[in-house]
Scaffold this active site. Structure first.
Site, PDB file in Angstrom:
ATOM      1  N   GLY A 247       0.730  -1.255   0.000  1.00 58.12           N
ATOM      2  CA  GLY A 247       0.000   0.000   0.000  1.00 58.12           C
ATOM      3  C   GLY A 247       0.760   1.306   0.000  1.00 58.12           C
ATOM      4  O   GLY A 247       0.154   2.362  -0.191  1.00 58.12           O
ATOM      5  N   PRO A 290       4.436  -5.147  -1.050  1.00 59.88           N
ATOM      6  CA  PRO A 290       4.417  -3.975  -1.928  1.00 59.88           C
ATOM      7  C   PRO A 290       4.242  -4.359  -3.390  1.00 59.88           C
ATOM      8  O   PRO A 290       4.838  -5.327  -3.858  1.00 59.88           O
ATOM      9  CB  PRO A 290       5.812  -3.382  -1.708  1.00 59.88           C
ATOM     10  N   ARG A 292       2.807  -1.498  -6.046  1.00 54.21           N
ATOM     11  CA  ARG A 292       3.000  -0.206  -6.717  1.00 54.21           C
ATOM     12  C   ARG A 292       4.392   0.377  -6.462  1.00 54.21           C
ATOM     13  O   ARG A 292       5.056   0.842  -7.394  1.00 54.21           O
ATOM     14  CB  ARG A 292       1.935   0.771  -6.193  1.00 54.21           C
ATOM     15  N   CYS A 360     -12.823   4.373 -28.981  1.00 49.49           N
ATOM     16  CA  CYS A 360     -14.090   4.988 -29.366  1.00 49.49           C
ATOM     17  C   CYS A 360     -14.993   5.263 -28.192  1.00 49.49           C
ATOM     18  O   CYS A 360     -16.053   4.647 -28.056  1.00 49.49           O
ATOM     19  CB  CYS A 360     -14.776   4.101 -30.391  1.00 49.49           C
TER      20      CYS A 360
HETATM   21  N1  LLP Z   1      -1.672  -6.991  -0.989  1.00 54.85           N
HETATM   22  C1  LLP Z   1      -2.981  -7.070  -1.249  1.00 54.85           C
HETATM   23  C2  LLP Z   1      -3.767  -8.080  -0.569  1.00 54.85           C
HETATM   24  C3  LLP Z   1      -3.564  -6.204  -2.184  1.00 54.85           C
HETATM   25  O1  LLP Z   1      -4.869  -6.294  -2.423  1.00 54.85           O
HETATM   26  C4  LLP Z   1      -2.779  -5.250  -2.843  1.00 54.85           C
HETATM   27  C5  LLP Z   1      -3.356  -4.353  -3.852  1.00 54.85           C
HETATM   28  C6  LLP Z   1      -1.401  -5.211  -2.568  1.00 54.85           C
HETATM   29  C7  LLP Z   1      -0.889  -6.075  -1.616  1.00 54.85           C
HETATM   30  C8  LLP Z   1      -0.468  -4.246  -3.237  1.00 54.85           C
HETATM   31  O2  LLP Z   1      -0.760  -2.928  -2.927  1.00 54.85           O
HETATM   32  P1  LLP Z   1       0.194  -1.760  -3.487  1.00 54.85           P
HETATM   33  O3  LLP Z   1       1.511  -1.845  -2.762  1.00 54.85           O
HETATM   34  O4  LLP Z   1       0.350  -1.974  -4.943  1.00 54.85           O
HETATM   35  O5  LLP Z   1      -0.544  -0.522  -3.178  1.00 54.85           O
HETATM   36  N2  LLP Z   1      -5.768  -1.069  -9.677  1.00 54.85           N
HETATM   37  C9  LLP Z   1      -5.539  -0.128  -8.596  1.00 54.85           C
HETATM   38  C10 LLP Z   1      -4.763  -0.743  -7.458  1.00 54.85           C
HETATM   39  C11 LLP Z   1      -5.445  -1.943  -6.837  1.00 54.85           C
HETATM   40  C12 LLP Z   1      -4.688  -2.472  -5.677  1.00 54.85           C
HETATM   41  C13 LLP Z   1      -5.263  -3.771  -5.253  1.00 54.85           C
HETATM   42  N3  LLP Z   1      -4.575  -4.445  -4.208  1.00 54.85           N
HETATM   43  C14 LLP Z   1      -4.807   1.101  -9.153  1.00 54.85           C
HETATM   44  O6  LLP Z   1      -4.488   1.104 -10.347  1.00 54.85           O
HETATM   45  O7  LLP Z   1      -4.565   2.053  -8.424  1.00 54.85           O
END
Ligand code: LLP
Length: 431
Positions: A247, A290, A292, A360
């Protein structure tokens, strides 16, 4: 510039030491580019901080939903990370990349019997069970296969991460996990402990994505450890692992805040240790997931400019040869991005416009209210920065547009990681 792997060399955008205008000439347009060195650097922030502050048993898991293709799994394996996978497709991709699946954690809030059997067949180390029904299915299928499956339980700690609604998951009414507040987390724990073919390895929570509040992981740590101590007192069960999810936010535009991830992990570690001591329990092995923050700033997308449309008294449009098919995040979340003309970095940006795609529908917008050089014209190279996460991963074939290739750069060298889809790929499954 927004990330240290970007440089202006004589008015041209360089990314990871490669000339972006040369890359588009070589590989065609449009194009995702990812910087291997930056991915590795981002991995090391987590591996080093977790091991420094929480010891050798701590391990980050790359949340591969952010970007899943074979090369990524090779890189994160080399960097000593486990992985979070959410589908048979991600499991199979990791398997084909030679990733040791004992270090994979299988998420999702609705695993079918087929998913469960597939993951067991491929030797996925851990299942993260979302709910009792799924836990029951895992136990049943593990029993049929004469095995015991390691499981973490996904709990909802009841925390608001202050991010956009589509990616907030820590709240009690989330579709994910079992809430601590309602007593369902305890219920599912007791149930897991009663099942013969499930080995309860510990607990998981994921509060949200694109989070900048530095205390989110601290609060999650407190709540999860208190829960773990309560379960130990009542059931005599001690969790081996605590997975705090992913996150951490990344900077898409200059106005986004910065978060020092290593420093935040140091604070989380201090809090975890203090809280475990207060509660008189040993600290479980810590996991983080992590996605993103591993790949987002290691990626950008290059396009060729096409039509420039000026509607006097209204607005201006700059169209590119991609769009919501390669980046649906503005259409879905109104996500901010930094947009540059990669071949005209030294020109003043005084032409206000919306950058739109070729698909489109009017919602096919990459970014509104941006300013580009007034000389913008057909065949200029437009770069959208910070597209390494959730762009390739969320791409579609809408309008039967072929998905883009992924080109890796590394200290001035470049190579193809994912080929461009061909027209034959587009009709491959049509019977
Ligand atoms: N762990 C779990 C259980 C998750 O559901 C997620 C992301 C992560 C880890 C990784 O989180 P990050 O470090 O990437 O924030 N499509 C959306 C993002 C969806 C995230 C879903 N879960 C976007 O483009 O912003």
């Amino acid at each position: 510039m927004i990330c240290s792997n970007l440089e202006n060399r004589g008015g041209t955008l360089f990314f990871g030491d490669s000339d972006t205008t040369a890359l588009i000439q070589k590989y065609g347009s449009p194009l995702y580019v990812m910087d291997e060195a930056r991915i590795r650097r981002n991995c090391r922030v987590y591996v080093d901080a977790l091991q420094t502050y929480l010891g050798k048993t701590a391990r980050p898991l790359y949340a591969s939903k952010a970007a899943s293709f074979k090369r990524i799994y090779e890189i994160v394996r080399e960097e000593g990370m486990g992985i979070d996978v959410v589908s048979c497709g991600e499991i199979y991709t990791a398997y084909k990349a030679g990733f040791p699946l004992v270090h994979a954690y299988f998420h999702s809030n609705n695993k079918t019997d087929e998913d469960i059997a597939f993951a067991m067949e491929y030797g996925v180390g851990y299942f993260v069970a979302d709910n009792a029904e799924e836990l029951n299915a895992i136990n049943r299928i593990a029993g049929e296969r004469g095995m015991e499956q390691k499981v973490l339980l996904r709990l909802t700690p009841g925390i608001d991460p202050h991010t956009y609604a589509a990616v907030a998951t820590g709240n009690v009414d989330s579709k994910f996990g079992s809430a601590i507040e309602t007593g369902q987390a305890e219920e599912i724990t007791a149930y897991a402990l009663s099942l013969p073919n499930v080995h309860l390895a510990g607990f998981h929570c994921h509060v949200g994505s694109q989070v900048f509040d530095s205390d989110v992981f601290l609060r999650a740590s407190d709540i999860m450890l208190s829960f773990i101590a309560g379960i130990k007192a009542k059931y005599g069960y001690l969790a081996e692992e605590l997975d705090l999810g992913g996150g951490y936010g990344v900077r898409y535009v200059e106005s986004d805040p910065t978060i020092d991830i290593a420093e935040n992990i140091a604070q989380v570690a201090a809090r975890l240790k203090a809280r475990a001591a207060e509660l008189n329990i040993p600290l479980p092995a810590i996991r983080m997931e992590p996605g993103r923050s591993i790949v987002a700033d290691a990626g950008l997308t290059l396009y060729r400019v096409g039509t420039i449309k000026k509607i006097p008294g209204y607005k201006n449009y700059v169209s590119v040869d991609g769009g919501m098919t390669d980046n649906p995040r503005y259409a879905l979340y109104r996500s901010a991005y930094t947009v540059l003309l990669a071949n005209k970095l030294d020109e003043p940006c005084d032409f206000p416009c919306s950058v739109v795609g070729r698909n489109c529908e009017s919602g096919d917008i990459l970014q509104e209210n941006v300013s580009l050089p007034a000389s913008v014209t057909r065949d200029d190279v437009l770069a959208v920065l910070t597209t390494g996460a959730y762009n390739y991963a969320m791409a579609s074939n809408y309008n039967r547009v072929a998905r883009l290739p992924v080109v890796m750069v590394n200290g001035g060298a470049d190579y193809l990681a994912v080929r461009r889809e061909s027209l034959d790929d587009i009709v491959r499954n049509d019977v």
